[in-house]
Design a protein around this motif. Sequence first.
Motif, PDB file in Angstrom:
ATOM      1  N   THR A  65     -48.039  11.759  -8.551  1.00 39.14           N
ATOM      2  CA  THR A  65     -46.941  11.151  -7.543  1.00 39.14           C
ATOM      3  C   THR A  65     -47.225  10.706  -6.942  1.00 39.14           C
ATOM      4  O   THR A  65     -46.271   9.755  -6.677  1.00 39.14           O
ATOM      5  N   ARG A  66     -48.005  11.572  -5.793  1.00 42.20           N
ATOM      6  CA  ARG A  66     -48.531  11.248  -4.420  1.00 42.20           C
ATOM      7  C   ARG A  66     -50.201  11.610  -4.474  1.00 42.20           C
ATOM      8  O   ARG A  66     -50.506  12.611  -4.809  1.00 42.20           O
ATOM      9  N   TYR A  73     -51.151  16.427  -3.060  1.00 37.58           N
ATOM     10  CA  TYR A  73     -50.789  15.836  -4.022  1.00 37.58           C
ATOM     11  C   TYR A  73     -49.572  16.096  -5.017  1.00 37.58           C
ATOM     12  O   TYR A  73     -48.889  16.907  -4.794  1.00 37.58           O
ATOM     13  N   GLY A  74     -49.052  15.066  -4.905  1.00 34.43           N
ATOM     14  CA  GLY A  74     -47.693  15.399  -5.512  1.00 34.43           C
ATOM     15  C   GLY A  74     -47.763  15.071  -7.420  1.00 34.43           C
ATOM     16  O   GLY A  74     -48.741  14.160  -8.326  1.00 34.43           O
ATOM     17  N   LEU A  75     -47.272  15.826  -7.867  1.00 32.02           N
ATOM     18  CA  LEU A  75     -47.121  16.036 -10.073  1.00 32.02           C
ATOM     19  C   LEU A  75     -46.019  16.339 -10.418  1.00 32.02           C
ATOM     20  O   LEU A  75     -45.009  16.452  -9.987  1.00 32.02           O
ATOM     21  N   THR A 111     -48.089  22.458   4.148  1.00 31.60           N
ATOM     22  CA  THR A 111     -46.886  21.594   3.845  1.00 31.60           C
ATOM     23  C   THR A 111     -47.321  20.201   2.456  1.00 31.60           C
ATOM     24  O   THR A 111     -47.957  19.211   3.766  1.00 31.60           O
ATOM     25  N   CYS A 112     -47.464  20.375   1.413  1.00 31.08           N
ATOM     26  CA  CYS A 112     -47.613  19.109   0.797  1.00 31.08           C
ATOM     27  C   CYS A 112     -46.098  18.124   0.680  1.00 31.08           C
ATOM     28  O   CYS A 112     -46.422  17.500  -0.773  1.00 31.08           O
ATOM     29  N   ILE A 116     -42.266  22.195  -5.733  1.00 28.21           N
ATOM     30  CA  ILE A 116     -42.768  23.954  -5.788  1.00 28.21           C
ATOM     31  C   ILE A 116     -44.199  23.685  -5.310  1.00 28.21           C
ATOM     32  O   ILE A 116     -45.300  23.531  -6.249  1.00 28.21           O
ATOM     33  N   PRO A 117     -44.448  24.578  -4.643  1.00 31.15           N
ATOM     34  CA  PRO A 117     -45.786  24.725  -4.295  1.00 31.15           C
ATOM     35  C   PRO A 117     -46.946  25.234  -4.732  1.00 31.15           C
ATOM     36  O   PRO A 117     -46.374  26.436  -5.398  1.00 31.15           O
ATOM     37  N   VAL A 118     -47.942  24.472  -5.333  1.00 31.90           N
ATOM     38  CA  VAL A 118     -48.633  25.676  -5.497  1.00 31.90           C
ATOM     39  C   VAL A 118     -50.105  25.186  -5.074  1.00 31.90           C
ATOM     40  O   VAL A 118     -50.322  24.414  -4.525  1.00 31.90           O
TER      41      VAL A 118
END
Length: 127
Positions: A65-66, A73-75, A111-112, A116-118
């Motif tokens: 998504t990003r 990146y966004g998922l 910081t992305c 949920i940060p992974v």
Amino acid sequence: MTDDRTPTTDPSPGTRASDPGPGGAPPAGRPTPLSATPPTLRRPAAPPRHPTDQRRADRLAGRITRGGDGPCYGLVTDDGREYALHGTGLGTFATGTTVLVTVGPADPAATCGPGIPVGIVAINVVR
């Protein structure tokens, strides 16, 4: 090793107990082999209590998504969960690309964005 009581040639087809008779049917008086009868499956009384397909906790599949060239990146997965992925030197991923991601612990300094940060261990495009 043979003796005078052991035949030296095979009997003709259909004369041994294990040979099917004419047309592939077992000789008269012999039961049908089990492999010729398919098993009868019963309908379950209730759904299973636990998932029958075990998923690996360190694998995610979804759409980017990003996107961009990273390291963030966004998922979003099919069940609607959003993840903020972080990994350096993994390549460029366009928004909308379907990927399979092996994840690990998040980098506390990264910081992305929302989700949920992974951390990314490996990422592969699904074709």
